[in-house]
Scaffold this motif. Structure first.
Motif, PDB file in Angstrom:
ATOM      1  N   ALA A 149      12.086  10.701  -1.229  1.00 38.87           N
ATOM      2  CA  ALA A 149      11.046  10.584  -0.205  1.00 38.87           C
ATOM      3  C   ALA A 149      11.564   9.726   0.936  1.00 38.87           C
ATOM      4  O   ALA A 149      12.192   8.693   0.706  1.00 38.87           O
ATOM      5  CB  ALA A 149       9.794   9.961  -0.808  1.00 38.87           C
ATOM      6  N   LYS A 156       6.135  11.627   6.378  1.00 34.51           N
ATOM      7  CA  LYS A 156       6.704  11.246   5.086  1.00 34.51           C
ATOM      8  C   LYS A 156       7.020  12.525   4.323  1.00 34.51           C
ATOM      9  O   LYS A 156       6.132  13.298   3.984  1.00 34.51           O
ATOM     10  CB  LYS A 156       5.699  10.400   4.305  1.00 34.51           C
ATOM     11  CG  LYS A 156       6.219   9.928   2.973  1.00 34.51           C
ATOM     12  CD  LYS A 156       6.560   8.465   3.000  1.00 34.51           C
ATOM     13  CE  LYS A 156       7.128   8.012   1.666  1.00 34.51           C
ATOM     14  NZ  LYS A 156       7.367   6.583   1.643  1.00 34.51           N
ATOM     15  N   THR A 158       8.928  14.648   1.101  1.00 38.63           N
ATOM     16  CA  THR A 158       9.530  14.589  -0.229  1.00 38.63           C
ATOM     17  C   THR A 158      10.411  15.822  -0.337  1.00 38.63           C
ATOM     18  O   THR A 158       9.918  16.942  -0.287  1.00 38.63           O
ATOM     19  CB  THR A 158       8.449  14.615  -1.328  1.00 38.63           C
ATOM     20  OG1 THR A 158       7.549  13.537  -1.095  1.00 38.63           O
ATOM     21  CG2 THR A 158       9.064  14.448  -2.705  1.00 38.63           C
ATOM     22  N   HIS A 268      -0.835   9.717  -4.536  1.00 37.78           N
ATOM     23  CA  HIS A 268       0.389   9.533  -3.750  1.00 37.78           C
ATOM     24  C   HIS A 268       0.174   9.900  -2.281  1.00 37.78           C
ATOM     25  O   HIS A 268       0.764   9.296  -1.394  1.00 37.78           O
ATOM     26  CB  HIS A 268       1.542  10.342  -4.348  1.00 37.78           C
ATOM     27  CG  HIS A 268       2.325   9.570  -5.361  1.00 37.78           C
ATOM     28  ND1 HIS A 268       1.829   9.294  -6.611  1.00 37.78           N
ATOM     29  CD2 HIS A 268       3.553   8.982  -5.296  1.00 37.78           C
ATOM     30  CE1 HIS A 268       2.728   8.576  -7.278  1.00 37.78           C
ATOM     31  NE2 HIS A 268       3.781   8.369  -6.505  1.00 37.78           N
ATOM     32  N   HIS A 272       1.249   7.721   0.882  1.00 33.43           N
ATOM     33  CA  HIS A 272       2.139   8.269   1.918  1.00 33.43           C
ATOM     34  C   HIS A 272       1.482   8.183   3.298  1.00 33.43           C
ATOM     35  O   HIS A 272       2.136   7.901   4.296  1.00 33.43           O
ATOM     36  CB  HIS A 272       2.466   9.745   1.632  1.00 33.43           C
ATOM     37  CG  HIS A 272       3.352   9.952   0.434  1.00 33.43           C
ATOM     38  ND1 HIS A 272       4.160   8.970  -0.090  1.00 33.43           N
ATOM     39  CD2 HIS A 272       3.572  11.050  -0.343  1.00 33.43           C
ATOM     40  CE1 HIS A 272       4.824   9.451  -1.131  1.00 33.43           C
ATOM     41  NE2 HIS A 272       4.480  10.707  -1.305  1.00 33.43           N
ATOM     42  N   HIS A 289       5.331   0.715  -2.657  1.00 27.91           N
ATOM     43  CA  HIS A 289       4.855   2.070  -2.941  1.00 27.91           C
ATOM     44  C   HIS A 289       3.862   2.102  -4.113  1.00 27.91           C
ATOM     45  O   HIS A 289       2.734   2.579  -3.982  1.00 27.91           O
ATOM     46  CB  HIS A 289       6.067   2.974  -3.221  1.00 27.91           C
ATOM     47  CG  HIS A 289       5.732   4.294  -3.829  1.00 27.91           C
ATOM     48  ND1 HIS A 289       5.176   5.317  -3.102  1.00 27.91           N
ATOM     49  CD2 HIS A 289       5.847   4.749  -5.108  1.00 27.91           C
ATOM     50  CE1 HIS A 289       4.977   6.348  -3.903  1.00 27.91           C
ATOM     51  NE2 HIS A 289       5.370   6.033  -5.116  1.00 27.91           N
TER      52      HIS A 289
END
Ligand SMILES: [Zn+2]
Ligand SMILES: [Zn+2]
Length: 442
Positions: A149, A156, A158, A268, A272, A289
Motif C-alpha cells: 500500500a 492510497k 493497494t 481499512h 485509508h 495504520h
C-alpha cells in the motif's frame, strides 16, 4: 490445517477446492547474529545485498545488520530520511529515491515496519529481485503479504507485488519496539472478522470467489492473543510472538485469496481515507495504520449490530426509499476533503454494477447472510473490550481527528475502492448518517 508446510508451495484447498499458492518460502526466528546463516541459504556468497531502512530502523537494527552481513557480502544501505514529514511514510517520492540507487544488487533486505517493507517490496518487484524482511515491530501484516500500500497522486493504492522470499525475526528487537506499534499490530489483526464478513457478503451478492481457509487459520492464531491486550502493554514476549504469528498468517491469507479481502474491508477504507486526507492537506498521518484501523473495526462492528434488527421487508422498503446521486457526492468529498483532486470517480464507477446487484439481491439473501456473518465477527461490546484492554484508541478524537472529519471519513470511505463493504450496504439502505452520528456519541 497446518499452513506452514505449504510455504512457497501450491496446494489444493480443502474448503473451496481451488489451487492456492503461498508466496513466502521461509519464516524463521532467532538472534540477529544468525542472520548470515539464514541469508546464505537463500543467496550465494558473491552476491550484492541492498539494505533498506529509514532513519529510525537503521539505528534500531539496520546498522548492526549492515556490519554483520558486510563481513561476508558486498552490502550497500539506503537510509530514507523523512521529507516534509516527521516520519517516512509510503509515498511515490521515496520509491524514486530507492530506485535511483539500485545498481546490480541481487536482493533487498528491508529493515523496518509497514512503510519500509512496502516500499522495498514495490521497488524489488519493479527490478525483479527478491526481498527478505527483517521486521522491527509486530505492527501490521505486510511482511508475508503479496500486496503493498502506498500513496500515489493523492490516492492510497493497494497494488499486487511479489511476496517477500523470506522473513527473519529477532524477537528481542520486535518485543522492544515502541508499544504503540505493537498495539497497532494488535488492532490491525482484529480486522479479519469484519473483513471476512464483508468479503463473504460480497461473494453472496456478486458471485466473486470466497474461501473459508484464511478465516480458519487466522482465527486459530487469534485465540492465543486476542484477550491478552494487557500483556501486549507489558511487552510480554510470548504474547507478542503469538501476535506476530497472527499477523504473518494474515499476510499469508492474502496470498491464499490472491487479494487483500480476508484482512481488509470497511475498517481499512476508513483508515485509508484518513491517510489520503492527511496527505493532500499537508498534515502528518493521524496515527499508526493499525490504530486507525481499530476505530474502523469498531464502526464496522457497530453497523453489523444495527443491521441485526432489520428484516427482509424493512430492507426492501429502505432500498426503495434511498436514492443517491453518486456524482455530486464524489464532487463534494473531493472538494471538501481532498483538495479538489478528481481521483475517486474512476475507481467508484467499477462498483456501480455490484451496487445494483446489492439492491436487487440483498433483502432476500439477508437471513442467510445474517447466519454467515455471525461466524466471523465478535459482538461490538466484546471487540471494544479487546481493544480497550490493549489501550488502543476507541474514538477518532483520541487520534486527533475532529468529530466532523471522523463522521465524514465514515461517509466518504466507500468511494475510494471498488470493494463492496458494509459501508455500501449501510449507505444504500439510507442509514449510514444515523449510525455514524450515534457512533460519534459512543
Ligand atoms: Zn480455498
Ligand atoms: Zn492493515
Amino acid at each position: 490445517m497446518e499452513i506452514y508446510k505449504f510455504l512457497g508451495k501450491e496446494f489444493k484447498c480443502p474448503y473451496c477446492g481451488k489451487i492456492h499458492k503461498i508466496g513466502v518460502k521461509k519464516i524463521e526466528s532467532g538472534n540477529i547474529d544468525c542472520l548470515p546463516d539464514f541469508i546464505s541459504k537463500i543467496i550465494g556468497k558473491n552476491k550484492k545485498i541492498l539494505i533498506l531502512a529509514d532513519n529510525i530502523t537503521y539505528r534500531v537494527a539496520g546498522e548492526k545488520i549492515e556490519n554483520i552481513l558486510g563481513k561476508i557480502w558486498h552490502v550497500k544501505s539506503i537510509i530514507l530520511n523523512p521529507e516534509g514529514e516527521k516520519r517516512v511514510t509510503a509515498q511515490e517520492k521515496y520509491l524514486s529515491k530507492i530506485e535511483g540507487k539500485i545498481e546490480d544488487e541481487k536482493i533487498i533486505i528491508t529493515v523496518g515496519t509497514g512503510t519500509i517493507t512496502d516500499l522495498g517490496k514495490i521497488a524489488a518487484d519493479r527490478f525483479n529481485i527478491p526481498v527478505i524482511c527483517f521486521p522491527t515491530a509486530a505492527s501490521m501484516n505486510a511482511y508475508t503479504s503479496p500486496v503493498a500500500a502506498y500513496i500515489k497522486n493523492g490516492m492510497k493504492l493497494t497494488i499486487p507485488v511479489k511476496s517477500a522470499e523470506a522473513i527473519f525475526m529477532d524477537f528481542d528487537v520486535i518485543k522492544d519496539a515502541p508499544v504503540d506499534l505493537t498495539k497497532a499490530g494488535f488492532a490491525d489483526s482484529l480486522s479479519k472478522g469484519y473483513a471476512n464478513a464483508d468479503w463473504k457478503i460480497s461473494s453472496m451478492i456478486t458471485g466473486e470467489n470466497f474461501c473459508f481457509l484464511p478465516f480458519e487459520i487466522m482465527s486459530k492464531a487469534e485465540k492465543k492473543y486476542v484477550d491478552k491486550g494487557k500483556n501486549i502493554l507489558k511487552k510480554d514476549g510470548e504474547i507478542i510472538g503469538y501476535l506476530m504469528e497472527g499477523l504473518n498468517i494474515g499476510g499469508i491469507s492474502m496470498s491464499i485469496a490472491g487479494k487483500s479481502s480476508p484482512v481488509s474491508g470497511a475498517e481499512h477504507l476508513i483508515s485509508h481515507f484518513l491517510d489520503m486526507y492527511a496527505h493532500l492537506n499537508g498534515k502528518e498521518n493521524f496515527s499508526w495504520h493499525g490504530l486507525q484501523v481499530g476505530i474502523g473495526i469498531l464502526f464496522s462492528s457497530f453497523v453489523y449490530e444495527h443491521l441485526q434488527n432489520l428484516n427482509k421487508k424493512d430492507m426492501e422498503m429502505m432500498f426503495r426509499a434511498t436514492k443517491i446521486d453518486y456524482e455530486s457526492k464524489i464532487e463534494n468529498i473531493e472538494k471538501n476533503f481532498l483538495k479538489g483532486k478528481p481521483i475517486l470517480k474512476k475507481e467508484f464507477e467499477k462498483k456501480i454494477k455490484s451496487l445494483e446487484l446489492l439492491r436487487e439481491r440483498f433483502p432476500s439473501l439477508w437471513d442467510g447472510i445474517k447466519d454467515e456473518v455471525r461466524k466471523f465477527i465478535h459482538p461490538y461490546s466484546e471487540i471494544r473490550n479487546f481493544l480497550k484492554n490493549a489501550e488502543c484508541p476507541l474514538s477518532f478524537k483520541e487520534i486527533g481527528v475532529s468529530e466532523e472529519l471522523g463522521y465524514n471519513s465514515i461517509l466518504s470511505a466507500r468511494y475510494i475502492r471498488d470493494r463492496l463493504t458494509i459501508l455500501d450496504i449501510a449507505d444504500e439502505l439510507g442509514i449510514i448518517e444515523k449510525i455514524a452520528s450515534e457512533f460519534m456519541e459512543e
